[in-house]
Motif scaffolding. Sequence first.
Motif, PDB file in Angstrom:
ATOM      1  N   GLU A   1      12.868  -7.024  -6.516  1.00  0.00           N
ATOM      2  CA  GLU A   1      12.770  -6.013  -5.463  1.00  0.00           C
ATOM      3  C   GLU A   1      11.328  -5.548  -5.278  1.00  0.00           C
ATOM      4  OE1 GLU A   1      14.486  -1.514  -4.506  1.00  0.00           O
ATOM      5  OE2 GLU A   1      15.409  -2.744  -6.070  1.00  0.00           O
ATOM      6  N   GLN A   2      10.616  -5.356  -6.386  1.00  0.00           N
ATOM      7  CA  GLN A   2       9.221  -4.924  -6.296  1.00  0.00           C
ATOM      8  C   GLN A   2       8.345  -6.000  -5.662  1.00  0.00           C
ATOM      9  OE1 GLN A   2       8.657  -3.920 -10.466  1.00  0.00           O
ATOM     10  NE2 GLN A   2       8.594  -1.726  -9.983  1.00  0.00           N
TER      11      GLN A   2
ATOM     12  N   GLU B   1       9.286  -8.154  -3.410  1.00  0.00           N
ATOM     13  CA  GLU B   1       9.549  -8.127  -1.971  1.00  0.00           C
ATOM     14  C   GLU B   1       8.873  -6.930  -1.311  1.00  0.00           C
ATOM     15  OE1 GLU B   1      10.847 -10.392  -0.107  1.00  0.00           O
ATOM     16  OE2 GLU B   1      11.217 -11.680  -1.846  1.00  0.00           O
ATOM     17  N   GLN B   2       8.857  -5.801  -2.001  1.00  0.00           N
ATOM     18  CA  GLN B   2       8.184  -4.622  -1.454  1.00  0.00           C
ATOM     19  C   GLN B   2       6.679  -4.867  -1.310  1.00  0.00           C
ATOM     20  OE1 GLN B   2       9.336  -1.558  -4.221  1.00  0.00           O
ATOM     21  NE2 GLN B   2      11.126  -0.942  -3.018  1.00  0.00           N
ATOM     22  N   LEU B   3       6.097  -5.539  -2.279  1.00  0.00           N
ATOM     23  CA  LEU B   3       4.671  -5.851  -2.201  1.00  0.00           C
ATOM     24  C   LEU B   3       4.387  -6.791  -1.035  1.00  0.00           C
ATOM     25  CD1 LEU B   3       3.787  -6.311  -5.994  1.00  0.00           C
ATOM     26  CD2 LEU B   3       2.895  -4.541  -4.470  1.00  0.00           C
ATOM     27  N   ARG B   4       5.257  -7.761  -0.834  1.00  0.00           N
ATOM     28  CA  ARG B   4       5.066  -8.687   0.290  1.00  0.00           C
ATOM     29  C   ARG B   4       5.171  -7.941   1.624  1.00  0.00           C
ATOM     30  NH1 ARG B   4       8.546 -12.044  -3.065  1.00  0.00           N
ATOM     31  NH2 ARG B   4       7.341 -13.776  -3.948  1.00  0.00           N
ATOM     32  N   ASP B   5       6.153  -7.063   1.731  1.00  0.00           N
ATOM     33  CA  ASP B   5       6.358  -6.334   2.989  1.00  0.00           C
ATOM     34  C   ASP B   5       5.209  -5.369   3.288  1.00  0.00           C
ATOM     35  OD1 ASP B   5       8.732  -7.665   3.311  1.00  0.00           O
ATOM     36  OD2 ASP B   5       9.977  -6.035   2.498  1.00  0.00           O
ATOM     37  N   SER B   6       4.521  -4.899   2.235  1.00  0.00           N
ATOM     38  CA  SER B   6       3.444  -3.920   2.438  1.00  0.00           C
ATOM     39  C   SER B   6       2.130  -4.568   2.853  1.00  0.00           C
ATOM     40  CB  SER B   6       3.227  -3.108   1.158  1.00  0.00           C
ATOM     41  OG  SER B   6       2.731  -3.944   0.118  1.00  0.00           O
ATOM     42  N   CYS B   7       2.048  -5.895   2.785  1.00  0.00           N
ATOM     43  CA  CYS B   7       0.809  -6.589   3.155  1.00  0.00           C
ATOM     44  C   CYS B   7       0.572  -6.460   4.659  1.00  0.00           C
ATOM     45  CB  CYS B   7       0.875  -8.061   2.761  1.00  0.00           C
ATOM     46  SG  CYS B   7       0.943  -8.340   0.976  1.00  0.00           S
TER      47      CYS B   7
ATOM     48  N   THR C   1       0.076   2.277  -2.753  1.00  0.00           N
ATOM     49  CA  THR C   1       0.750   2.616  -1.501  1.00  0.00           C
ATOM     50  C   THR C   1       2.261   2.721  -1.694  1.00  0.00           C
ATOM     51  OG1 THR C   1      -0.977   1.460  -0.263  1.00  0.00           O
ATOM     52  CG2 THR C   1       1.081   1.909   0.901  1.00  0.00           C
ATOM     53  N   LEU C   2       2.797   1.864  -2.573  1.00  0.00           N
ATOM     54  CA  LEU C   2       4.240   1.852  -2.828  1.00  0.00           C
ATOM     55  C   LEU C   2       4.636   2.718  -4.020  1.00  0.00           C
ATOM     56  CD1 LEU C   2       4.768  -1.992  -2.376  1.00  0.00           C
ATOM     57  CD2 LEU C   2       5.402  -0.197  -0.747  1.00  0.00           C
TER      58      LEU C   2
ATOM     59  N   MET D   1       3.913   2.234  -7.064  1.00  0.00           N
ATOM     60  CA  MET D   1       4.234   1.387  -8.215  1.00  0.00           C
ATOM     61  C   MET D   1       3.149   1.561  -9.270  1.00  0.00           C
ATOM     62  SD  MET D   1       5.515  -2.259  -6.708  1.00  0.00           S
ATOM     63  CE  MET D   1       6.826  -2.378  -5.494  1.00  0.00           C
TER      64      MET D   1
END
Length: 470
Positions: free
Chosen positions: A301-302, A304-310, A409-410, A412
């Motif tokens: 999940e983390q 995917e979140q990193l990919r989406d935040s790019c 930003t997330l 994390m």
Amino acid sequence: MIGTIGNKYFVTEKNVNFAIKNMALLKTSKSMYIMYFLWLYLSSWDYKHYEFNAISGSIQKFLSLDAMRNIPVPFNYDIAVAFNKQVSNICRCITNLKEENIQLIKQRNELLPLLMNGQAVLNSDLAVSYIIYKDVNIRIMKENIIQAIVAKMQRDLDCRQMAQLKAVLTSELHNVEIIEKEECVYQQTQENEQFLNSFISAKKIEGCSDKTLAYYRNTIERLLVTLSMAICHITTSDIRTYLSDYQEEHQSSKVTIDNMRRIFSSFFAWLEDEDYIAKSPVRRIHKVKTDSLVKEVLSDEQLEQLRDSCTNKRDLAIIDFLSSTGIRVGELVKLNREDIDFHERQCVVFGKGNKERVVYFNARTKLHLQQYLNGRTDDNPALFVSLHSPHTRLTISGVEVRIRKLGHTLSMPKVHPHKFRRTLATMAIDKGMPIEQVQRLLGHVRIDTTLHYAIVNQNNVKLAHKKYLG
């Protein structure tokens, strides 16, 4: 104003405040010609003859103000210039000797009490070195001398003879403490530097990288500067104390201290092998026991979140490349476009010690990497470059800062490039990849290192327990 008769002084210091009491102050111009001429004239027999005839007073002899104003100075500027050419060097020499004399008098006054009460004895040639007795708080060299003698005789004497030699030296030097000369300190520093340079050269020949060599040099230099003694005099106790003090002062982890211990061990073992010292003082310092902590990995999940935040194709390609290959960030920034084989979905990287290995990436990484490269307009051969002109090759710190910002930003915690490497190793083991293949994939020489990276999922341990023991 009345001036008391006394010595003549040539004052050259600037910004000096004089209390005009019991002295006469003759001010001249800034010209050295005039100052030297007047100073030497006041020291001449002609002036002394005038002074003798002008003295007044029955008990305390003095010169009156009128007598000083009427001093017959036979001054002529041209004569002063010509005179200065002949005697200026002599005048400067006299001035320097007077200053040295003042310093010697000061040293004499400091040393005289020690000589009077027997605390110090000068050697015959009045050299800088002294033999100090009793409890004078001066640097002690006795133990170093004993240690050096014992070390040099170690190969020629057996254990019983060595013990007897040390006992005799200790007994004979019991009431004596020795200070080395200043030139010996300089020579000692030079010898230490030569030993260190030779060691670094040996490590360079063995294939250590420049980064490793710099780390070795800085670590050993700090030790030598702190201890400030010849290498042959360094004992096990000295190194233990240094490591303990360093850890307390810098709040260093046990891993850092053990790394320093390993570097010292390598250095002194090399000195022993090269016969510069009889025995390495690090032999009796054992490996530092470090805490075995479970380090976090990134979840699916983390990731995917990193990919989406790019927000750009480059960052997305970096995230995918790190997560699918598990390469080091130092290996990532060295890659060029031509190193990528899109057909086989693999690339060749150069790891630590310039060791070459093949790593692989998945289909998603291939697509995102191609999109990033196709959108670039620069001709830089580097695989990853900066977003703005002049599009230079990304550095290690550049990648680390960018990924840290994405994690921040997330919200994390502790997101860094190495975490992707640990995540890959853990996922590979959880899915059943043999540890030897994981070792090969990560480029580890020792399998123990791979086990440190890989974290076995506790749920898998529970399932395995039920399956085999259950």
